[in-house]
Each structure stands twice: as structure tokens, then as C-alpha cells.
Motif scaffolding. Structure first.
Motif, PDB file in Angstrom:
ATOM      1  N   SER A 187       0.825  -1.215   0.000  1.00 21.23           N
ATOM      2  CA  SER A 187       0.000   0.000   0.000  1.00 21.23           C
ATOM      3  C   SER A 187       0.857   1.262   0.000  1.00 21.23           C
ATOM      4  CB  SER A 187      -0.906   0.016   1.229  1.00 21.23           C
ATOM      5  OG  SER A 187      -1.667  -1.134   1.306  1.00 21.23           O
ATOM      6  N   VAL A 188       1.868   1.284   0.840  1.00 20.16           N
ATOM      7  CA  VAL A 188       2.752   2.458   0.902  1.00 20.16           C
ATOM      8  C   VAL A 188       3.505   2.624  -0.412  1.00 20.16           C
ATOM      9  CG1 VAL A 188       4.815   3.373   2.046  1.00 20.16           C
ATOM     10  CG2 VAL A 188       2.936   2.446   3.403  1.00 20.16           C
ATOM     11  N   THR A 189       3.945   1.520  -1.005  1.00 22.90           N
ATOM     12  CA  THR A 189       4.655   1.583  -2.281  1.00 22.90           C
ATOM     13  C   THR A 189       3.753   2.118  -3.385  1.00 22.90           C
ATOM     14  OG1 THR A 189       6.043  -0.268  -1.603  1.00 22.90           O
ATOM     15  CG2 THR A 189       5.954   0.222  -3.958  1.00 22.90           C
ATOM     16  N   MET A 190       2.519   1.638  -3.451  1.00 15.76           N
ATOM     17  CA  MET A 190       1.587   2.112  -4.486  1.00 15.76           C
ATOM     18  C   MET A 190       1.252   3.589  -4.288  1.00 15.76           C
ATOM     19  SD  MET A 190       1.138  -0.295  -6.597  1.00 15.76           S
ATOM     20  CE  MET A 190      -0.267   0.254  -7.508  1.00 15.76           C
ATOM     21  N   PHE A 191       1.063   4.010  -3.051  1.00 10.99           N
ATOM     22  CA  PHE A 191       0.782   5.418  -2.772  1.00 10.99           C
ATOM     23  C   PHE A 191       1.948   6.295  -3.211  1.00 10.99           C
ATOM     24  CE2 PHE A 191       1.008   9.070   0.106  1.00 10.99           C
ATOM     25  CZ  PHE A 191      -0.222   9.654  -0.150  1.00 10.99           C
ATOM     26  N   THR A 192       3.159   5.893  -2.844  1.00 11.81           N
ATOM     27  CA  THR A 192       4.348   6.667  -3.217  1.00 11.81           C
ATOM     28  C   THR A 192       4.526   6.691  -4.732  1.00 11.81           C
ATOM     29  OG1 THR A 192       5.355   5.998  -1.135  1.00 11.81           O
ATOM     30  CG2 THR A 192       6.823   6.895  -2.800  1.00 11.81           C
ATOM     31  N   ALA A 193       4.295   5.571  -5.386  1.00  5.82           N
ATOM     32  CA  ALA A 193       4.412   5.534  -6.849  1.00  5.82           C
ATOM     33  C   ALA A 193       3.363   6.433  -7.499  1.00  5.82           C
ATOM     34  CB  ALA A 193       4.265   4.102  -7.348  1.00  5.82           C
ATOM     35  N   GLY A 194       2.164   6.489  -6.955  1.00  2.69           N
ATOM     36  CA  GLY A 194       1.125   7.373  -7.498  1.00  2.69           C
ATOM     37  C   GLY A 194       1.483   8.839  -7.357  1.00  2.69           C
ATOM     38  N   ILE A 195       1.982   9.214  -6.189  1.00  2.00           N
ATOM     39  CA  ILE A 195       2.404  10.610  -5.978  1.00  2.00           C
ATOM     40  C   ILE A 195       3.542  10.969  -6.927  1.00  2.00           C
ATOM     41  CG2 ILE A 195       3.449  12.187  -4.311  1.00  2.00           C
ATOM     42  CD1 ILE A 195       0.544  11.604  -3.721  1.00  2.00           C
ATOM     43  N   THR A 196       4.508  10.076  -7.072  1.00  3.98           N
ATOM     44  CA  THR A 196       5.645  10.328  -7.964  1.00  3.98           C
ATOM     45  C   THR A 196       5.177  10.448  -9.414  1.00  3.98           C
ATOM     46  OG1 THR A 196       7.067   9.098  -6.455  1.00  3.98           O
ATOM     47  CG2 THR A 196       7.898   9.454  -8.678  1.00  3.98           C
ATOM     48  N   ALA A 197       4.275   9.581  -9.834  1.00  6.96           N
ATOM     49  CA  ALA A 197       3.777   9.635 -11.218  1.00  6.96           C
ATOM     50  C   ALA A 197       3.040  10.945 -11.488  1.00  6.96           C
ATOM     51  CB  ALA A 197       2.862   8.441 -11.488  1.00  6.96           C
ATOM     52  N   VAL A 198       2.217  11.387 -10.548  1.00  7.36           N
ATOM     53  CA  VAL A 198       1.485  12.648 -10.755  1.00  7.36           C
ATOM     54  C   VAL A 198       2.450  13.826 -10.791  1.00  7.36           C
ATOM     55  CG1 VAL A 198      -0.169  14.223  -9.673  1.00  7.36           C
ATOM     56  CG2 VAL A 198      -0.698  11.806  -9.862  1.00  7.36           C
ATOM     57  N   ARG A 199       3.477  13.800  -9.951  1.00 10.43           N
ATOM     58  CA  ARG A 199       4.434  14.911  -9.963  1.00 10.43           C
ATOM     59  C   ARG A 199       5.269  14.922 -11.239  1.00 10.43           C
ATOM     60  NH1 ARG A 199       5.545  17.876  -5.233  1.00 10.43           N
ATOM     61  NH2 ARG A 199       7.576  18.253  -6.161  1.00 10.43           N
ATOM     62  N   LEU A 200       5.605  13.745 -11.761  1.00  7.78           N
ATOM     63  CA  LEU A 200       6.425  13.676 -12.967  1.00  7.78           C
ATOM     64  C   LEU A 200       5.613  13.919 -14.244  1.00  7.78           C
ATOM     65  CD1 LEU A 200       8.789  10.659 -12.231  1.00  7.78           C
ATOM     66  CD2 LEU A 200       9.390  13.065 -12.336  1.00  7.78           C
ATOM     67  N   TRP A 201       4.445  13.273 -14.348  1.00 10.96           N
ATOM     68  CA  TRP A 201       3.692  13.319 -15.595  1.00 10.96           C
ATOM     69  C   TRP A 201       2.312  13.979 -15.415  1.00 10.96           C
ATOM     70  CZ3 TRP A 201       5.522   8.079 -14.398  1.00 10.96           C
ATOM     71  CH2 TRP A 201       6.776   7.848 -14.925  1.00 10.96           C
ATOM     72  N   GLY A 202       2.156  14.780 -14.402  1.00  7.02           N
ATOM     73  CA  GLY A 202       0.872  15.433 -14.153  1.00  7.02           C
ATOM     74  C   GLY A 202       0.457  16.375 -15.245  1.00  7.02           C
ATOM     75  N   ASP A 203       1.407  17.024 -15.882  1.00  7.07           N
ATOM     76  CA  ASP A 203       1.074  17.947 -16.963  1.00  7.07           C
ATOM     77  C   ASP A 203       0.501  17.219 -18.162  1.00  7.07           C
ATOM     78  OD1 ASP A 203       3.531  16.754 -17.330  1.00  7.07           O
ATOM     79  OD2 ASP A 203       4.353  18.429 -18.474  1.00  7.07           O
ATOM     80  N   LEU A 204       0.833  15.955 -18.340  1.00  6.04           N
ATOM     81  CA  LEU A 204       0.272  15.173 -19.451  1.00  6.04           C
ATOM     82  C   LEU A 204      -1.159  14.747 -19.185  1.00  6.04           C
ATOM     83  CD1 LEU A 204       3.344  12.886 -20.182  1.00  6.04           C
ATOM     84  CD2 LEU A 204       2.678  14.975 -21.368  1.00  6.04           C
ATOM     85  N   MET A 205      -1.602  14.811 -17.927  1.00  7.68           N
ATOM     86  CA  MET A 205      -2.953  14.400 -17.572  1.00  7.68           C
ATOM     87  C   MET A 205      -3.978  15.518 -17.741  1.00  7.68           C
ATOM     88  SD  MET A 205      -2.264  12.153 -14.197  1.00  7.68           S
ATOM     89  CE  MET A 205      -0.892  11.033 -14.117  1.00  7.68           C
ATOM     90  N   VAL A 206      -3.518  16.765 -17.847  1.00  5.81           N
ATOM     91  CA  VAL A 206      -4.408  17.904 -18.003  1.00  5.81           C
ATOM     92  C   VAL A 206      -4.715  18.086 -19.480  1.00  5.81           C
ATOM     93  CG1 VAL A 206      -4.635  20.399 -17.622  1.00  5.81           C
ATOM     94  CG2 VAL A 206      -3.430  18.982 -15.958  1.00  5.81           C
ATOM     95  N   PRO A 207      -6.013  18.182 -19.830  1.00 10.69           N
ATOM     96  CA  PRO A 207      -6.328  18.387 -21.255  1.00 10.69           C
ATOM     97  C   PRO A 207      -5.860  19.771 -21.727  1.00 10.69           C
ATOM     98  CG  PRO A 207      -8.348  18.260 -19.941  1.00 10.69           C
ATOM     99  CD  PRO A 207      -7.191  18.041 -19.018  1.00 10.69           C
ATOM    100  N   PRO A 208      -5.492  19.860 -22.986  1.00 12.45           N
ATOM    101  CA  PRO A 208      -4.987  21.154 -23.509  1.00 12.45           C
ATOM    102  C   PRO A 208      -6.041  22.220 -23.646  1.00 12.45           C
ATOM    103  CG  PRO A 208      -4.815  19.435 -25.185  1.00 12.45           C
ATOM    104  CD  PRO A 208      -5.373  18.824 -23.951  1.00 12.45           C
TER     105      PRO A 208
END
Length: 75
Positions: free
Chosen positions: A54-75
């Protein structure tokens, strides 16, 4: 008639090995005792693995949003 296990030195069948000693080492410290009884205990291991995943998945989710969060926002 064949002879049964009448005079076995360990009191059990000769093909079974004696159970390993589960006594803690005499010079074990508090941290080692904590690891043995709370972290690696067979009764508590499934829950500890679930918490670690659970802690690993949470940390991976936070890291993914911080790294690729701009790709998740529609233009």
C-alpha cells in the motif's frame, strides 16, 4: 514380524529430523527482538506485506502525478 521404532534416541521416527530451535539468541537486542516478533513473525507477515504494498503504491502514485501530471491535463 518387523521391528518397530522401539529404541529411537529422539523419541520419534528415525526418518524425521528434530524441529529447529525457535529460541531467540541470548545476545539479541531490542531492535532484533522487535524485527523478529513484529515484522518477520509468520502470523503478522501477510499484514505487513499488505502495508508495504500500500505504501509503495501510494508513493508511486504521488511520484507519477508529480512527474507526468502535466500530461494528464487536457490542452
Amino acid at each position: 514380524m518387523s521391528r518397530r521404532a522401539g529404541n529411537v534416541p529422539l523419541g520419534g521416527p528415525a526418518y524425521l529430523t528434530p524441529a529447529p530451535s525457535t529460541a531467540p539468541p541470548p545476545n539479541e537486542g531490542a531492535f532484533g527482538r522487535f524485527l523478529r516478533t513484529e515484522i518477520f513473525s509468520p502470523e503478522k507477515l501477510p499484514g505487513n506485506i499488505a502495508v508495504a504494498v500500500s505504501v509503495t503504491m501510494f508513493t508511486a502514485g504521488i511520484t507519477a502525478v508529480r512527474l507526468w501530471g502535466d500530461l494528464m491535463v487536457p490542452p
